[in-house]
Design a protein around this motif. Structure first.
Motif, short mmCIF file in Angstrom:
data_model
loop_
_atom_site.label_atom_id
_atom_site.label_comp_id
_atom_site.label_asym_id
_atom_site.label_seq_id
_atom_site.Cartn_x
_atom_site.Cartn_y
_atom_site.Cartn_z
N ASN A 88 0.70 -1.29 0.10
CA ASN A 88 0.04 -0.31 0.09
C ASN A 88 0.75 1.36 -0.10
O ASN A 88 0.24 2.28 0.06
CB ASN A 88 -0.90 0.02 0.95
N GLY A 89 2.01 1.15 -0.22
CA GLY A 89 3.02 2.21 -0.22
C GLY A 89 3.32 2.75 1.13
O GLY A 89 4.00 3.95 1.13
N LEU A 90 3.19 1.86 2.29
CA LEU A 90 3.38 2.61 3.51
C LEU A 90 4.40 1.69 4.29
O LEU A 90 4.30 0.48 4.11
CB LEU A 90 2.22 2.65 4.42
N TRP A 91 5.18 2.13 5.11
CA TRP A 91 5.94 1.44 5.79
C TRP A 91 5.51 0.92 7.06
O TRP A 91 4.51 1.57 7.50
CB TRP A 91 7.42 2.50 6.49
N THR A 92 5.77 -0.37 7.61
CA THR A 92 5.38 -0.92 8.71
C THR A 92 5.69 0.01 10.00
O THR A 92 6.76 0.82 10.00
CB THR A 92 5.83 -2.35 8.98
N ASP A 93 4.60 0.01 10.82
CA ASP A 93 4.67 1.05 11.96
C ASP A 93 4.80 2.62 11.54
O ASP A 93 5.61 3.37 12.13
CB ASP A 93 5.83 0.67 13.05
N HIS A 94 4.07 2.95 10.44
CA HIS A 94 4.33 4.37 9.78
C HIS A 94 4.01 5.41 10.73
O HIS A 94 4.33 6.53 10.48
CB HIS A 94 3.76 4.48 8.33
N LYS A 95 2.88 5.12 11.56
CA LYS A 95 2.56 6.29 12.64
C LYS A 95 3.59 6.42 13.84
O LYS A 95 3.18 7.34 14.46
CB LYS A 95 1.12 5.73 12.83
N MET A 96 4.61 5.61 13.83
CA MET A 96 5.56 5.84 15.13
C MET A 96 6.85 6.59 14.48
O MET A 96 7.55 5.66 13.32
CB MET A 96 5.69 4.65 15.69
N LYS A 97 7.26 7.56 14.92
CA LYS A 97 8.59 8.09 14.59
C LYS A 97 9.69 7.19 15.31
O LYS A 97 9.77 6.89 16.64
CB LYS A 97 8.52 9.48 14.95
N ALA A 98 10.46 6.68 14.59
CA ALA A 98 11.64 6.21 14.92
C ALA A 98 12.86 6.86 15.90
O ALA A 98 13.07 8.10 15.41
CB ALA A 98 12.66 5.47 14.06
N ILE A 99 12.93 6.46 16.94
CA ILE A 99 13.97 7.00 17.87
C ILE A 99 14.89 6.13 18.59
O ILE A 99 14.69 5.00 18.98
CB ILE A 99 13.22 7.84 18.97
N CYS A 100 16.03 6.56 18.86
CA CYS A 100 17.03 5.61 19.63
C CYS A 100 16.90 5.91 21.01
O CYS A 100 16.83 7.12 21.63
CB CYS A 100 18.57 6.13 19.42
N LYS A 101 16.60 4.95 21.95
CA LYS A 101 16.15 5.06 23.20
C LYS A 101 17.37 4.37 24.27
O LYS A 101 17.59 3.35 23.68
CB LYS A 101 14.66 4.52 23.75
N ASP A 102 17.14 4.73 25.45
CA ASP A 102 18.04 4.03 26.39
C ASP A 102 17.90 2.70 26.75
O ASP A 102 16.62 2.13 26.96
CB ASP A 102 18.27 4.92 27.72
N VAL A 103 18.89 1.80 26.66
CA VAL A 103 18.33 0.21 26.96
C VAL A 103 18.35 0.33 28.59
O VAL A 103 18.85 0.97 29.40
CB VAL A 103 19.99 -0.30 26.42
N ARG A 104 17.33 -0.73 28.60
CA ARG A 104 17.02 -0.78 30.04
C ARG A 104 17.24 -2.30 30.40
O ARG A 104 16.48 -3.07 29.67
CB ARG A 104 15.70 -0.37 30.31
N CYS A 105 17.60 -2.58 31.38
CA CYS A 105 17.63 -3.97 31.86
C CYS A 105 16.23 -4.08 32.87
O CYS A 105 15.80 -3.13 33.40
CB CYS A 105 18.91 -4.26 32.85
N PRO A 106 15.81 -5.34 32.88
CA PRO A 106 14.62 -5.68 33.72
C PRO A 106 15.12 -5.34 35.23
O PRO A 106 16.23 -5.45 35.83
CB PRO A 106 14.57 -7.13 33.59
N LYS A 107 13.88 -5.06 35.94
CA LYS A 107 14.00 -4.77 37.33
C LYS A 107 13.36 -5.90 38.00
O LYS A 107 12.56 -6.63 37.69
CB LYS A 107 13.24 -3.15 37.57
N PRO A 108 14.04 -6.08 39.24
CA PRO A 108 13.71 -7.09 39.86
C PRO A 108 12.00 -7.00 40.55
O PRO A 108 11.59 -5.89 40.71
CB PRO A 108 14.64 -6.91 41.49
N VAL A 109 11.40 -8.33 40.27
CA VAL A 109 10.23 -8.44 40.82
C VAL A 109 10.02 -8.88 42.23
O VAL A 109 9.09 -8.18 42.90
CB VAL A 109 9.32 -9.34 39.72
N ALA A 110 10.76 -9.87 42.41
CA ALA A 110 10.66 -10.51 43.72
C ALA A 110 12.34 -10.95 44.07
O ALA A 110 13.01 -11.39 43.22
CB ALA A 110 9.92 -11.56 43.81
N PHE A 111 12.48 -10.99 45.32
CA PHE A 111 13.69 -11.56 45.80
C PHE A 111 13.73 -12.10 47.39
O PHE A 111 13.42 -11.33 48.10
CB PHE A 111 14.94 -10.60 45.85
#
Length: 745
Positions: A63-86
């Motif tokens: 259809n001439g559109l890119w996948t996820d065309h409504k979302m602007k691409a951006i480089c975000k900070d990598v995040r590691c999972p946070k503890p849920v229980a210990f």
């Protein structure tokens, strides 16, 4: 009319293009394939510590559109999972999210023992460093299985047959086992789970560690010379099938397929270098499965032939059938196992078939779209091999399924579900880029079980994050200093835990008080006894105007203490030993076959190891001249000032010597004085066999310890031919009861 509509549709779809101005990414870079036409892909790259949101890729649709065309691409900070229980302790700091460089510190309550890592740091690949931290009161039948960061656990009983189950925090994907059971042997079934971001990947070192450690769970080290720590030999009566399954579908693409193919070739070479001789089956699949090599093929055990078949297989072999039918590939494995079982049955040997260790390496993006669920076919294979069907004998050791995610955009749950689940082993890997797979296979060589296998090296490592040390690249090199009336610097090679091979001319014949210092990987080894070849006599040809003769220029140094083999200290291979017979693929053949295999050509590619005063060890490529090509060596030697009055040049350049140097067919790098005693080596696949000892040359190419460029057409370097002195080397080692088994002549 229908035909006209189809033609019109095709014409329109070919003309459609997606807007290239819509694919930019904030804070990163991107590449576009196929110029923005339908099917084009955008691939995003972000700086270290960041990832592309919403995805690594976009695709141009009809259809001439890119996948996820409504979302602007951006480089975000990598995040590691946070503890849920210990359980059984506490941790700090408690934050809403953790980015690269953040560190968690764990502490256990009184009465609990801390296991795993006390401090863990968020890494660039969105994984925490170290191992799962556990506070264990040691009251269970099985040890506390712990709670991986990002997961929650149900089940607090650790009695035999008790079960625990895990779920990941929303937005995270689970790798490993969702449920584990406490077994009679006090281990937990399955694999410890991990909760990962969709952009989490495994580094080559992590993959190499996980893959090779679990791979070597099923091998043993058996020395051909009679010790129990020399060569990797497969258990289960030496029976192993290795299935390499390559995803050749459109979603993977030609480039990733070629990378996976190259990595597979490298893997086969690695396995071959460990003296393992499995039976191979290679399957490529898209909409259909194509066996590249089948178990029934006569050359399925010949690593070189298997590699040749794989090299000749191209991505376009599937033509336009570019779907993803992973189940068909696994069904092909199932059919070949049925055929193999029938062969064993006909030979009244079904028992041996059931002892075959089957290894499946599946390289895929995990996106099946036809043929049905591949997980169902994997269940069929497991049932056929009686793996996991009987609680009394799970037989899990007879099947290992490793799944490698190709590229950034993979189906993580599927590749996890297809892989084996074993305690303390990892079978599912997601590499950042496909080319990292080659890097990981390179790193597989550093295993403690094969440290003293001769001729191994880390020279082929391509790890960009860590410069390989010279002692890892050339672990068989010993540095020798001889002090006395003057100081001489030489090299040698490690033959065995107690013996160094070097040149006799390095030592002062008339100096009884000389001190010999041997250094291996920075450690000094005192010399117990030097052994010089009895026929070495530098003044034996003075009557022929040869001031210094070098025939039989070989010396052995017996050490007072044993060299402990490691990644930085390994033995070199020398001809006519059983270990080298395995390298040359001529087990059981006489010694003469080694010379034919190594030195049958008139021009033989070889290497020596050079060292400048300020530079580490480095490889120099040379060509050994033999037969008619050796004539030029003799002619050049006649022009050396020290030999100008020699009537017959073959009195100086005897059959004892191998020759390199000159400028034809290429300019050979020159040898310098400090290289004396070092090895002349012929690489054989990924192993190294020493055929000569650096002895003498016609031109000095060193000035103030620095090697100068070779430009002299008459410059030649000569090496003591090891084949000529093997009987003496064998005699010394056998009398010293050193463990090296030589072949008969």
């Amino acid at each position: 009319m229908l035909l006209l509509l189809l033609i019109t549709h095709v014409s329109v779809s070919l003309a459609v293009q997606c807007d290239l101005t819509k694919v930019g990414i904030i804070g990163g870079n991107y590449t576009v394939s196929n110029g923005g036409n339908v099917g084009s892909k955008v691939e995003y790259q972000c700086p270290k510590g960041k990832y592309p949101h919403p995805k690594y890729t976009r695709e141009c649709l009809y259809n001439g559109l890119w996948t996820d065309h409504k979302m602007k691409a951006i480089c975000k900070d990598v995040r590691c999972p946070k503890p849920v229980a210990f359980d059984g302790g506490d941790y700090e700091p408690r934050q809403h999210f953790y980015t690269v460089g953040n560190t968690l510190q764990f502490e256990c309550y009184t009465g609990f023992e801390l296991k795993g890592s006390q401090n863990r740091t968020c890494q660039e690949n969105a994984k925490w460093s170290g191992e799962t931290t556990i506070c264990d009161d040691n009251n269970g039948y099985c040890p506390n299985p712990g709670i991986p960061i990002g997961a929650s656990k149900s089940g607090t009983s650790y009695k035999m047959e008790s079960k625990v189950s895990y779920t990941c925090q929303q937005g995270l994907v689970m790798f490993g086992s969702k449920e584990r059971e406490c077994l009679e042997n006090k281990d937990w079934s399955g694999t410890e789970p991990s909760c990962r971001q969709w952009y989490t990947y495994d580094t080559p070192r992590e993959v190499a560690k996980g893959f090779s450690s679990s791979m070597l769970e099923n091998v043993d080290t058996t020395n051909l010379e009679g010790r129990s720590d020399r060569k990797v030999q497969i258990l289960k009566d030496g029976l192993m099938n290795i299935f390499i399954v390559l995803d050749t579908s459109k979603s993977v693409g030609k480039d990733k397929f070629n990378e996976a193919k190259e990595a597979s070739i490298l893997f086969i070479e690695k396995v071959s270098s460990y003296d393992i001789k499995p039976q191979y089956c290679i399957i490529s699949y898209a909409s259909e499965a194509i066996p590249v090599v089948s178990l029934r093929d006569q050359d399925s055990k010949n690593a070189d032939a298997v590699i040749e078949h794989l090299e000749n297989f191209v991505y376009d072999s599937h033509a336009d059938k570019q779907g993803t039918n992973t189940r068909a590939a696994l069904h092909s494995i199932y059919q070949q196992l049925i055929e193999q079982e029938l062969v064993y049955k006909n030979n009244n040997n079904k028992e041996s078939f059931m002892k075959i260790h089957n290894v499946i390496l599946l390289m895929t993006d995990g996106k099946f779209n036809m043929g049905g669920d591949p997980r169902e076919e994997m269940k069929v294979i497991r049932r056929f091999l009686n793996v996991g069907t009987s609680k009394d004998d799970l037989r899990e050791e007879y099947l290992d399924v490793y799944v490698f995610g190709l590229g950034s955009d993979i189906d993580q749950p599927e590749i996890n579900d297809l892989a084996s689940k074993k305690d303390k082993e990892v079978h599912t890997f997601h590499l950042e880029n496909v080319d990292k797979m080659k890097e990981f296979f390179e790193l597989m060589i550093d295993e403690s079980d094969v440290m003293d296998t001769c001729g191994l090296s880390k020279y082929h490592s391509v790890d960009p994050d860590e410069r390989t040390r010279a002692s890892e690249m050339f672990p068989w090199i010993a540095k020798i200093t001889i002090s006395g009336s003057s100081v001489q610097y030489c090299k040698g090679t490690i033959l065995s835990p107690y013996f160094i091979l070097t040149a006799a001319h390095c030592f002062h014949l008339d100096d009884k008080n000389q001190k010999i210092q041997v250094i291996v990987d920075g450690k000094e080894y005192p010399v117990k006894q030097p052994y010089r070849h009895p026929k070495y006599n530098p003044i034996s040809k003075v009557d022929k105007n040869i001031k210094r003769a070098f025939d039989y220029d070989v010396e052995l140094l017996e050490l007072q203490k044993k060299i402990e083999f490691s990644v930085t200290a390994r033995p070199i291979c020398i001809p006519c030993t059983q270990s080298t017979a395995q390298v040359l693929k001529v087990p059981g053949a006489p010694c003469s076959s080694h010379e034919k295999a190594l030195l049958s050509e008139e021009e033989v590619k070889a290497i020596f190891i050079a060292e400048e005063s300020k530079n580490p060890l480095e490889q120099k490529n040379v060509i050994i001249k033999r037969g008619s090509k050796r004539t030029a060596c003799l002619e050049a030697a006649k022009k050396a000032p020290e030999l100008k009055n020699v009537t017959d040049i073959e009195d100086a350049v005897t059959e004892q010597f191998l020759c390199t140097g000159g400028i034809e067919p290429v300019v050979d790098p020159p040898v310098c004085k400090g290289d004396s005693g070092g090895p002349l080596i012929i690489p054989v696949r990924r192993r190294y066999v020493q055929v000569g000892i650096i002895s003498w040359g016609t031109v000095d190419h060193c000035e103030n310890g620095k090697r100068v460029k070779q430009t002299h057409k008459n410059a030649r370097d000569f090496y003591q031919d090891i084949f000529k002195v093997l009987p003496w080397i064998k005699k010394v080692l056998e009398e010293s009861k050193e463990s090296l088994t030589f072949l008969p002549n």
